[in-house]
Design an enzyme around this catalytic site. Structure first.
Site, PDB file in Angstrom:
ATOM      1  N   LEU A  19       0.830  -1.206   0.000  1.00  0.00           N
ATOM      2  CA  LEU A  19       0.000   0.000   0.000  1.00  0.00           C
ATOM      3  C   LEU A  19       0.861   1.251   0.000  1.00  0.00           C
ATOM      4  CD1 LEU A  19      -2.523  -1.135   2.786  1.00  0.00           C
ATOM      5  CD2 LEU A  19      -2.439  -1.802   0.381  1.00  0.00           C
ATOM      6  N   THR A  28      -5.068   1.498  -8.831  1.00  0.00           N
ATOM      7  CA  THR A  28      -5.956   2.642  -8.625  1.00  0.00           C
ATOM      8  C   THR A  28      -6.768   2.943  -9.877  1.00  0.00           C
ATOM      9  OG1 THR A  28      -5.849   5.084  -8.620  1.00  0.00           O
ATOM     10  CG2 THR A  28      -3.810   3.915  -8.970  1.00  0.00           C
ATOM     11  N   GLU A  53      -6.914   5.597 -11.182  1.00  0.00           N
ATOM     12  CA  GLU A  53      -6.115   6.524 -11.999  1.00  0.00           C
ATOM     13  C   GLU A  53      -5.477   5.812 -13.201  1.00  0.00           C
ATOM     14  OE1 GLU A  53      -4.990   9.875 -11.923  1.00  0.00           O
ATOM     15  OE2 GLU A  53      -6.524  10.383 -10.465  1.00  0.00           O
ATOM     16  N   TYR A  85       1.880   9.813 -11.851  1.00  0.00           N
ATOM     17  CA  TYR A  85       1.340   8.955 -10.790  1.00  0.00           C
ATOM     18  C   TYR A  85       0.638   7.751 -11.417  1.00  0.00           C
ATOM     19  CZ  TYR A  85      -1.710   7.171  -7.143  1.00  0.00           C
ATOM     20  OH  TYR A  85      -2.368   6.342  -6.289  1.00  0.00           O
ATOM     21  N   LYS A 140       1.838   3.784 -11.480  1.00  0.00           N
ATOM     22  CA  LYS A 140       0.948   2.760 -10.933  1.00  0.00           C
ATOM     23  C   LYS A 140       0.593   1.709 -11.991  1.00  0.00           C
ATOM     24  CE  LYS A 140      -0.231   3.355  -6.534  1.00  0.00           C
ATOM     25  NZ  LYS A 140      -0.168   2.233  -5.566  1.00  0.00           N
TER      26      LYS A 140
END
Lengths: 325, 337
Positions: free
Chosen positions: A81, A126, A128, A150, A154
């Site tokens: 996480l 995510t 995203e 970001y 990811k």
């Protein structure tokens, strides 16, 4: 049943990490937490369980450190996480964001493969990843179009998990997590900003809440339930990837109304101003997750309704403010 | 009075200069009158013979994609109009053994260059060598710019990240950066560890009686093989567009390793070639990509690009070159009686 099982959590000091630690302790796990700094304010969420977890000082940035931890603990489960999550920071130092968010999981996967191939891994992916969405709702087959470093880092992490699962036989799963909130959400996130502000205004500490676009919509869930989904993924015989979401979009306006309603203020408009500095144009297509696979395979379903989640957050903020006097 | 139009001299910085593509690109840019700079790791220099013929014409800058400072320095020195990022840790097998190093170079290297452009040379144009390996476990055939990526190795994953980094910086900062999604492209300058060159070189050696066998992996793997100098020309063309874009560069035809062997052996007059080839499981990739075939319609439409060297011709060029190489080598080393 769960006796003697062990889990390593990276990002244990964050919202999700701390809820997960509490849940796993409740199930009888030995919990190890990767902690970057001993600073007191960083450990605030772990207040209730700090003595029960094994603290491992380090971070995701060094291969030797991560490999060493995996070799030594050989945990049954790893929950990754840890990440740099602020999108604005991703543009300030994209290299560092990638080294943590992208390469951190590569270090874990490589370490697990070398030293503890039975270890199961959960990777916090995510929404995203979907970034520039053209279809709604999104599911596990929706193409990824990340919009910033970001999201791109990811995405790399996500693909790394898939590759190590498919070719190195690791039990590694990704949860494509939509926004999930709780009283432990950081105050810079819009949800927490709203609940904190509603609490302060109701107590007379403040008068106005400044926000960006009230029409922006998100799929907001309740964090402790999302943490439960992570655990369920690692209890499956087969590792896989799952969208974790409520399937319902609410606007910032809905959230403001719910937060003020909880403190008995019905004319929330009188306390809210739109500040162009915070304004971001609304997406044309809703970021909305379809979690039917998680329901089918994991038996997971969100239960806490939106208004209730907002209410819990407001109550917690009220309690905190009252305690502070 | 003589006016020297300094502005007419354009400069280009190439990473991966010592490789197949980098060396052809340097040749072509020098021909067009560019000042050519190469970011090179000095330890790799003695091993590269591909740029021997232009060592006096290019400027080498010591540096590395894992080192932001060296990239910034290279940008400051070269003041490039164009940066071609061709460097990568491109061996798929190595990428499984060293995934961290692979992503440091092949993924983060792209961000470091984009950061250098963003702060030091915002008008510089950038070409990113994206790769058909991004399609990996192909989701549709042929593959176009709209095909979903499904990389199959840490190398492929790093390339996907590099691709998105280019898109992100282009959309957020208006940097003129383009991805060329190049399918396999081969030439006499291909390294011996690549299957095409391994075949052409060993067919030449077999023909000359130097060895009896080639060991190969999966003969049924199919690839879209083009001729490298033509692909390198496309890199340059992409940076001449007013608007940057991402384009697939491919022949649109796929051929198996078996067909490559067939053409190569036949070209030297050996028809029953199967007895010269050993298929070794050890050469199978852990995650084999089965059929890659690109659709370059968009490149044709936008830039009028179409490959001229076809598959058969490509194989012939490579085999002829290796025959010549071995012949000259033999002449140099064997005493004449």
């Amino acid at each position: 049943m769960a006796e003697n099982r062990s889990a390593l959590i990276t990002g244990i000091t964050g919202q999700d990490g701390s809820y997960l630690a509490e849940m796993l302790l409740g199930k009888g796990y030995e919990v190890y937490g990767l902690i970057e700094t001993r600073r007191e304010e960083c450990l605030a969420h772990l207040e209730g369980c700090l003595d029960d977890i094994h603290q491992v000082y380090g971070n995701l940035a060094t291969t030797r450190g991560i490999h060493g931890v995996i070799r030594e603990i050989a945990p049954d489960e790893v929950y990754n996480l840890g990440a740099i999550t602020m999108v604005t920071l991703a543009w300030k130092d994209p290299v560092k964001v990638f080294q943590i968010n992208g390469m951190g999981v590569l270090r874990l996967l490589d370490g697990i493969r070398r030293y503890s191939p039975k270890t199961r891994l959960f990777q916090a992916s995510t929404s995203e990843l979907f970034g520039d969405v053209t279809e709604s709702p999104q599911n596990e087959d929706t193409p990824f179009r990340p919009r910033n470093p970001y999201g791109s880092s990811k995405l790399m992490a996500h693909q790394a998990v898939v590759q190590f699962r498919e070719h190195k036989d690791l039990h590694a799963s990704c949860g494509i997590m939509y926004n999930h909130e709780a009283p432990r959400r950081g105050p810079l996130f819009v949800t927490r900003k709203i609940t904190q502000s509603a609490a302060r205004i109701s107590l007379g500490h403040d008068e106005t809440l400044f926000l960006g676009n009230l029409d922006a919509r998100r799929d907001w869930g309740y964090a402790p339930e999302y943490v439960e989904a992570m655990w369920r993924m690692l209890q499956q015989d087969r590792a896989d990837d799952y969208v974790i979401a409520t399937g319902q979009a609410h606007s910032v306006r809905d959230m403001v109304a719910a937060a003020f309603a909880r403190v008995g203020i019905s004319d929330w408009e009188a306390h809210t101003r739109v500040d162009p500095r915070f304004y971001r144009p609304a997406e044309e297509v809703d970021m909305l997750g379809d979690a039917s696979k998680a329901e089918r395979v994991l038996g997971w379903k969100p239960r806490v309704p939106f208004e209730e989640m907002v209410g819990l957050m407001v109550d917690a903020d009220l309690a905190r403010l009252r305690a502070e006097g | 009075m003589v006016h020297i139009l300094v502005s007419e001299t354009r400069s280009a910085l190439i990473t991966g200069l010592t490789g197949q593509d980098g060396s052809y690109l340097a040749d072509q840019l020098l021909e067009k009158g560019y000042d050519v700079y190469g970011l090179v790791r000095i330890p790799s220099m003695p091993t590269s013979t591909l740029i021997e013929h232009i060592l006096d014409d290019v400027t080498l800058i010591d540096g590395d994609l894992t080192d932001q400072a060296s990239i910034n320095r290279a940008i400051s020195i070269s003041k490039p109009h164009a940066i071609y990022n061709l460097a990568a840790q491109s061996f798929v097998a190595t990428s499984w053994k060293q995934p961290i190093l692979t992503s440091e170079v092949s993924a983060l290297g792209v961000v470091r260059i984009l950061e250098g452009i963003r702060y030091l040379a915002p008008d510089s144009r950038m070409y990113q060598a994206s790769s058909s390996e991004m399609f990996g476990k192909v989701q549709e055939t042929p593959q176009t710019e709209a095909t979903k990526f499904y990389p199959r190795s840490p190398y492929g994953i790093s390339k996907v990240f590099g691709y998105w980094a280019v898109v992100n910086y282009r959309e957020s900062y208006g940097i003129h950066a383009s991805n060329g999604i190049l399918f396999n492209h081969e030439s006499p300058r291909r390294g011996l560890e690549f299957v095409t060159r391994k075949i052409s070189y060993n067919v030449a050696r077999i023909k000359m009686g130097l060895v009896d066998k080639i060991q190969l992996g999966n003969l049924d793997a199919k690839r879209d093989w083009g001729y490298a100098p033509e692909y390198v020309d496309m890199m340059w063309r992409m940076l001449q567009q007013d608007e940057p874009s991402d384009l697939v560069v491919a022949t649109g035809e796929s051929h198996s390793v078996r067909e490559f062997c067939d053409e190569a052996f036949r070209h030297v007059g050996i028809d029953d070639w199967e007895s010269y080839v050993d298929v070794a499981e050890a050469h199978f990739r852990p995650a084999e990509v089965k059929e890659l075939r690109g659709d370059a319609s968009l490149a044709r439409e936008k830039l009028g690009w179409a490959p001229k060297v076809d598959f058969r011709r490509l194989v012939q060029i490579m085999v002829d070159s290796d025959m010549e190489l071995l012949t000259s080598h033999r002449e140099m080393t064997e005493p004449t009686v």
